[in-house]
Design an enzyme around this catalytic site. Sequence first.
Site, PDB file in Angstrom:
ATOM      1  N   ASN A  18      37.592  30.823  34.676  1.00 33.48           N
ATOM      2  CA  ASN A  18      38.413  29.737  35.225  1.00 33.48           C
ATOM      3  C   ASN A  18      37.566  28.726  36.005  1.00 33.48           C
ATOM      4  OD1 ASN A  18      37.736  31.161  37.506  1.00 33.48           O
ATOM      5  ND2 ASN A  18      39.845  31.568  38.180  1.00 33.48           N
ATOM      6  N   GLU A  68      37.903  30.299  43.923  1.00 39.17           N
ATOM      7  CA  GLU A  68      38.826  30.095  42.818  1.00 39.17           C
ATOM      8  C   GLU A  68      39.246  28.624  42.744  1.00 39.17           C
ATOM      9  OE1 GLU A  68      38.962  32.421  40.821  1.00 39.17           O
ATOM     10  OE2 GLU A  68      39.612  34.350  41.621  1.00 39.17           O
ATOM     11  N   ASP A  81      29.239  37.589  47.068  1.00 33.95           N
ATOM     12  CA  ASP A  81      30.608  38.017  47.330  1.00 33.95           C
ATOM     13  C   ASP A  81      30.710  39.539  47.266  1.00 33.95           C
ATOM     14  OD1 ASP A  81      30.146  38.158  44.597  1.00 33.95           O
ATOM     15  OD2 ASP A  81      31.544  36.575  44.091  1.00 33.95           O
ATOM     16  N   HIS A 139      35.344  29.488  38.411  1.00 29.41           N
ATOM     17  CA  HIS A 139      34.952  29.874  39.772  1.00 29.41           C
ATOM     18  C   HIS A 139      33.454  30.138  39.850  1.00 29.41           C
ATOM     19  CE1 HIS A 139      35.871  34.466  39.051  1.00 29.41           C
ATOM     20  NE2 HIS A 139      34.588  34.273  38.925  1.00 29.41           N
TER      21      HIS A 139
HETATM   22  C1  F6R Z   1      30.054  37.778  41.153  1.00 23.24           C
HETATM   23  C2  F6R Z   1      30.353  36.351  41.080  1.00 23.24           C
HETATM   24  C3  F6R Z   1      31.309  35.859  40.062  1.00 23.24           C
HETATM   25  C4  F6R Z   1      30.799  36.125  38.639  1.00 23.24           C
HETATM   26  C5  F6R Z   1      31.769  35.598  37.611  1.00 23.24           C
HETATM   27  C6  F6R Z   1      31.306  35.901  36.198  1.00 23.24           C
HETATM   28  O1  F6R Z   1      29.132  38.040  42.183  1.00 23.24           O
HETATM   29  O2  F6R Z   1      29.856  35.597  41.867  1.00 23.24           O
HETATM   30  O3  F6R Z   1      31.511  34.480  40.227  1.00 23.24           O
HETATM   31  O4  F6R Z   1      29.558  35.506  38.484  1.00 23.24           O
HETATM   32  O5  F6R Z   1      33.029  36.152  37.815  1.00 23.24           O
HETATM   33  O6  F6R Z   1      31.307  37.289  36.012  1.00 23.24           O
HETATM   34  P1  F6R Z   1      30.748  37.938  34.665  1.00 23.24           P
HETATM   35  O7  F6R Z   1      29.268  37.727  34.699  1.00 23.24           O
HETATM   36  O8  F6R Z   1      31.105  39.388  34.779  1.00 23.24           O
HETATM   37  O9  F6R Z   1      31.411  37.224  33.539  1.00 23.24           O
END
Ligand code: F6R
Length: 223
Positions: A124, A131, A63, A126
């Site tokens: 959450n 989401e 992403d 995701h």
């Molecule tokens: C980012 C991604 C997101 C993160 C998630 C956890 O490329 O795919 O799904 O893996 O938001 O983020 P952290 O590791 O910062 O808690």
Amino acid sequence: MEINVLKNYEELSSTVADIVEQQLKEHPLSKLVLPTGSTPLGMYKELVSRELDWSHVITFNLDVYLMNIDHPESYQSYMRKNLFDKTNIYPDHSHFPFRPTSVFEDKMDGSMGIDLCILGIGSNGHIAFNEPGSSFLSRTRVVDLSEQTIQDNSRFFGSVDDTPKQAITMGLGTIMESKKIVLMANGVNKLNILNVAMNGEVTESVPASILQNHDNVEVYYCD
Ligand code: F6R
């Protein structure tokens, strides 16, 4: 689903780095899908220290925020800083989601050709920026980030106002076509959602729960 609980963040990072290293050594032409965020930082540091040959590897990021790609907190900057500038990967072998998203998916060749996809998980539930409520059939697309995700990510931007509100993300359907998926999670704040996703109902309200439908997923957690 089994959640492999590791001793600490160092062990989490080196365990997932071992999986990437093995993939690259056994299949130098591998196609990888890679995450950003705080969780994989140690894994990237570990991978860089191992001086692997990335010259035939092709990567796709999960992403990107819809923002200036030269901003220090863009995921393009993150990947350059933490991996690409420190390995021998060819710049034109690393790809980020772009518009038109169907052209990006063509570039990935669907995602059927992805050998290994590394994921983090949001508080959450995701994965990538799919989401809660995202369709299990979703493909790469532009999405609005949830209030929770904007709040969580504001730690990187100093304030909620300055945090991007939209992103381009691979879809859940796209991710599920990868041959192997490894999910890494770090911190007690992720434990409950991880349990719900891996052992609760498979539902679009908990995007990561789709991984229960994949037959080659490994999950690693440390608190
Ligand atoms: C980012 C991604 C997101 C993160 C998630 C956890 O490329 O795919 O799904 O893996 O938001 O983020 P952290 O590791 O910062 O808690």
